[in-house]
Design a protein around this motif. Structure first.
Motif, PDB file in Angstrom:
ATOM      1  N   GLY A   1      41.702 109.448 146.655  1.00 56.53           N
ATOM      2  CA  GLY A   1      41.771 109.048 148.055  1.00 56.53           C
ATOM      3  C   GLY A   1      43.158 108.871 148.631  1.00 56.53           C
ATOM      4  O   GLY A   1      43.326 108.252 149.684  1.00 56.53           O
ATOM      5  N   CYS A   2      44.174 109.419 147.987  1.00 57.16           N
ATOM      6  CA  CYS A   2      45.545 109.296 148.503  1.00 57.16           C
ATOM      7  C   CYS A   2      45.696 110.076 149.808  1.00 57.16           C
ATOM      8  O   CYS A   2      45.310 111.243 149.894  1.00 57.16           O
ATOM      9  CB  CYS A   2      46.561 109.798 147.483  1.00 57.16           C
ATOM     10  N   GLU A   3      46.270 109.420 150.787  1.00 61.31           N
ATOM     11  CA  GLU A   3      46.497 110.054 152.082  1.00 61.31           C
ATOM     12  C   GLU A   3      47.844 110.767 152.134  1.00 61.31           C
ATOM     13  O   GLU A   3      48.024 111.711 152.902  1.00 61.31           O
ATOM     14  CB  GLU A   3      46.411 109.001 153.191  1.00 61.31           C
ATOM     15  N   ARG A   4      48.811 110.276 151.377  1.00 60.89           N
ATOM     16  CA  ARG A   4      50.139 110.909 151.265  1.00 60.89           C
ATOM     17  C   ARG A   4      50.482 110.977 149.792  1.00 60.89           C
ATOM     18  O   ARG A   4      50.198 110.038 149.046  1.00 60.89           O
ATOM     19  CB  ARG A   4      51.227 110.075 151.956  1.00 60.89           C
ATOM     20  N   ILE A   5      51.105 112.076 149.373  1.00 67.56           N
ATOM     21  CA  ILE A   5      51.492 112.242 147.971  1.00 67.56           C
ATOM     22  C   ILE A   5      52.920 112.769 147.916  1.00 67.56           C
ATOM     23  O   ILE A   5      53.255 113.767 148.557  1.00 67.56           O
ATOM     24  CB  ILE A   5      50.547 113.207 147.228  1.00 67.56           C
ATOM     25  N   TRP A   6      53.760 112.087 147.152  1.00 65.83           N
ATOM     26  CA  TRP A   6      55.121 112.555 146.896  1.00 65.83           C
ATOM     27  C   TRP A   6      55.121 113.260 145.551  1.00 65.83           C
ATOM     28  O   TRP A   6      54.485 112.807 144.608  1.00 65.83           O
ATOM     29  CB  TRP A   6      56.105 111.383 146.876  1.00 65.83           C
ATOM     30  N   GLU A   7      55.866 114.368 145.480  1.00 65.95           N
ATOM     31  CA  GLU A   7      55.923 115.170 144.264  1.00 65.95           C
ATOM     32  C   GLU A   7      57.367 115.350 143.830  1.00 65.95           C
ATOM     33  O   GLU A   7      58.229 115.627 144.649  1.00 65.95           O
ATOM     34  CB  GLU A   7      55.305 116.550 144.504  1.00 65.95           C
ATOM     35  N   ALA A   8      57.600 115.214 142.508  1.00 68.36           N
ATOM     36  CA  ALA A   8      58.946 115.433 141.962  1.00 68.36           C
ATOM     37  C   ALA A   8      58.838 116.274 140.705  1.00 68.36           C
ATOM     38  O   ALA A   8      58.012 116.016 139.845  1.00 68.36           O
ATOM     39  CB  ALA A   8      59.622 114.107 141.652  1.00 68.36           C
ATOM     40  N   LYS A   9      59.683 117.288 140.626  1.00 71.79           N
ATOM     41  CA  LYS A   9      59.789 118.098 139.417  1.00 71.79           C
ATOM     42  C   LYS A   9      61.151 117.846 138.803  1.00 71.79           C
ATOM     43  O   LYS A   9      62.067 117.423 139.471  1.00 71.79           O
ATOM     44  CB  LYS A   9      59.647 119.583 139.745  1.00 71.79           C
ATOM     45  N   LEU A  10      61.275 118.127 137.551  1.00 72.83           N
ATOM     46  CA  LEU A  10      62.494 117.997 136.766  1.00 72.83           C
ATOM     47  C   LEU A  10      62.463 116.721 135.943  1.00 72.83           C
ATOM     48  O   LEU A  10      61.564 115.922 136.013  1.00 72.83           O
ATOM     49  CB  LEU A  10      63.777 118.082 137.606  1.00 72.83           C
ATOM     50  N   SER A  11      63.519 116.532 135.206  1.00 72.61           N
ATOM     51  CA  SER A  11      63.593 115.441 134.246  1.00 72.61           C
ATOM     52  C   SER A  11      63.544 114.072 134.891  1.00 72.61           C
ATOM     53  O   SER A  11      63.965 113.899 136.023  1.00 72.61           O
ATOM     54  CB  SER A  11      64.893 115.609 133.470  1.00 72.61           C
ATOM     55  N   GLY A  12      63.078 113.098 134.114  1.00 71.43           N
ATOM     56  CA  GLY A  12      63.029 111.721 134.589  1.00 71.43           C
ATOM     57  C   GLY A  12      64.397 111.151 134.883  1.00 71.43           C
ATOM     58  O   GLY A  12      64.513 110.128 135.540  1.00 71.43           O
ATOM     59  N   VAL A  13      65.448 111.789 134.374  1.00 75.99           N
ATOM     60  CA  VAL A  13      66.788 111.290 134.650  1.00 75.99           C
ATOM     61  C   VAL A  13      67.422 112.010 135.837  1.00 75.99           C
ATOM     62  O   VAL A  13      68.543 111.728 136.187  1.00 75.99           O
ATOM     63  CB  VAL A  13      67.714 111.425 133.407  1.00 75.99           C
ATOM     64  N   SER A  14      66.686 112.918 136.454  1.00 78.89           N
ATOM     65  CA  SER A  14      67.282 113.672 137.556  1.00 78.89           C
ATOM     66  C   SER A  14      67.314 112.864 138.844  1.00 78.89           C
ATOM     67  O   SER A  14      66.554 111.928 139.043  1.00 78.89           O
ATOM     68  CB  SER A  14      66.506 114.973 137.788  1.00 78.89           C
ATOM     69  N   ASP A  15      68.190 113.272 139.736  1.00 81.63           N
ATOM     70  CA  ASP A  15      68.311 112.620 141.037  1.00 81.63           C
ATOM     71  C   ASP A  15      67.083 112.870 141.900  1.00 81.63           C
ATOM     72  O   ASP A  15      66.715 112.040 142.711  1.00 81.63           O
ATOM     73  CB  ASP A  15      69.558 113.121 141.768  1.00 81.63           C
ATOM     74  N   GLU A  16      66.441 114.042 141.723  1.00 83.80           N
ATOM     75  CA  GLU A  16      65.266 114.343 142.538  1.00 83.80           C
ATOM     76  C   GLU A  16      64.172 113.322 142.272  1.00 83.80           C
ATOM     77  O   GLU A  16      63.537 112.828 143.201  1.00 83.80           O
ATOM     78  CB  GLU A  16      64.727 115.745 142.272  1.00 83.80           C
ATOM     79  N   HIS A  17      63.949 113.005 141.000  1.00 82.04           N
ATOM     80  CA  HIS A  17      62.923 112.006 140.673  1.00 82.04           C
ATOM     81  C   HIS A  17      63.232 110.698 141.378  1.00 82.04           C
ATOM     82  O   HIS A  17      62.373 110.114 142.029  1.00 82.04           O
ATOM     83  CB  HIS A  17      62.845 111.775 139.161  1.00 82.04           C
ATOM     84  N   GLU A  18      64.462 110.267 141.269  1.00 82.37           N
ATOM     85  CA  GLU A  18      64.878 108.992 141.867  1.00 82.37           C
ATOM     86  C   GLU A  18      64.687 109.005 143.381  1.00 82.37           C
ATOM     87  O   GLU A  18      64.141 108.066 143.955  1.00 82.37           O
ATOM     88  CB  GLU A  18      66.349 108.735 141.529  1.00 82.37           C
ATOM     89  N   SER A  19      65.097 110.089 144.036  1.00 83.04           N
ATOM     90  CA  SER A  19      65.000 110.124 145.500  1.00 83.04           C
ATOM     91  C   SER A  19      63.550 110.221 145.973  1.00 83.04           C
ATOM     92  O   SER A  19      63.175 109.575 146.950  1.00 83.04           O
ATOM     93  CB  SER A  19      65.840 111.264 146.076  1.00 83.04           C
TER      94      SER A  19
END
Length: 190
Positions: free
Chosen positions: A26-44
Motif C-alpha cells: 500500500g505504499c503511495e510513494r517509493i524511493w529507490e536506490a541502486k549501488l552500494s550501501g556506502v554510496s552517496d546515492e543511497h544516503e541521498s
C-alpha cells in the motif's frame, strides 16, 4: 501515509521485487536506490524519503538492512524517522516501531545489532573466499586485456621501434595499457 524505500547493493541487481512488495503493502510513494550501501546515492535517496515523511506516516522497507549497512546508520535512520513522528515497518516482520514500549525499543536495537552482525559475517565469508581463491592462484578482478602471446608480440613490436600508439591501435587497447606493460618489462616485473 505509507512510504516505501527500496535499495539494492549493486547496479546489476534488480529493485523490481522490492518495489512490487512495497506497492502491494500500500505504499503511495517509493524511493529507490541502486549501488552500494556506502554510496552517496543511497544516503541521498534515504534522506529524501526521511525528509518526506510526516507525523503519523509509516516508512516501509522489505528488510531492515535496506536502511543501511551498519548498526549506526540503521539506528540513525530510525531516530530521524521517529523525530518526525513517523514509524518504520519491515515487510519481513522483523521490525515495527509503532510500538514504543521499552521492550519494543530494545527489539529495535537488537534488530539493528543482528543486521550489523549479518553484514559483518557476509564480509568475512567473502574475504575468506577471496583469500582461498588467491591461494589457489585464481586471478581476482578483471581479466587481463591481453594474452601472454599478445604481450610477447607487443614487446617485440616495441623493441623494433613501433610506437605505443600504433601498438595500442593494433590490439584495441589504450596507450596507458601498452605503457604499463612496457614499464613492467623495464622494471623486470613481467
Amino acid at each position: 501515509m505509507k512510504i516505501g524505500y527500496a535499495r539494492v547493493s549493486t547496479a546489476d541487481q534488480d529493485l523490481s521485487s522490492q518495489v512490487e512488495k512495497l506497492e502491494a503493502a500500500g505504499c503511495e510513494r517509493i524511493w529507490e536506490a541502486k549501488l552500494s550501501g556506502v554510496s552517496d546515492e543511497h544516503e541521498s535517496k534515504l534522506n529524501e524519503a526521511i525528509n518526506f515523511v510526516r507525523d503519523g506516516d509509516v516508512l516501509l522497507v522489505t528488510r531492515l538492512d535496506r536502511l543501511g549497512r551498519s548498526l549506526a546508520k540503521i539506528l540513525k535512520a530510525i531516530e530521524s524517522i521517529h523525530a518526525k513522528g513517523a514509524t518504520i515497518k519491515t515487510l519481513d516482520g522483523t521490525l515495527d516501531t509503532s510500538n514504543t514500549s521499552p521492550l519494543a525499543r530494545a527489539m529495535i536495537n537488537l534488530c539493528g545489532t543482528f543486521a550489523q552482525l549479518e553484514r559483518d559475517l557476509i564480509l568475512d565469508r567473502t574475504s575468506e573466499g577471496r583469500e582461498r581463491a588467491k591461494a589457489k592462484g585464481t586471478h581476482m578482478g578483471r581479466p587481463p586485456a591481453l594474452s601472454e602471446k599478445e604481450i610477447k608480440d607487443i614487446y617485440l613490436r616495441l623493441d623494433n621501434g613501433e610506437s605505443i600508439a600504433s601498438v595500442a591501435r593494433r590490439y584495441k587497447v589504450s596507450r596507458p595499457t601498452i605503457t604499463r606493460y612496457r614499464d613492467k618489462r623495464t622494471k623486470g616485473l613481467e
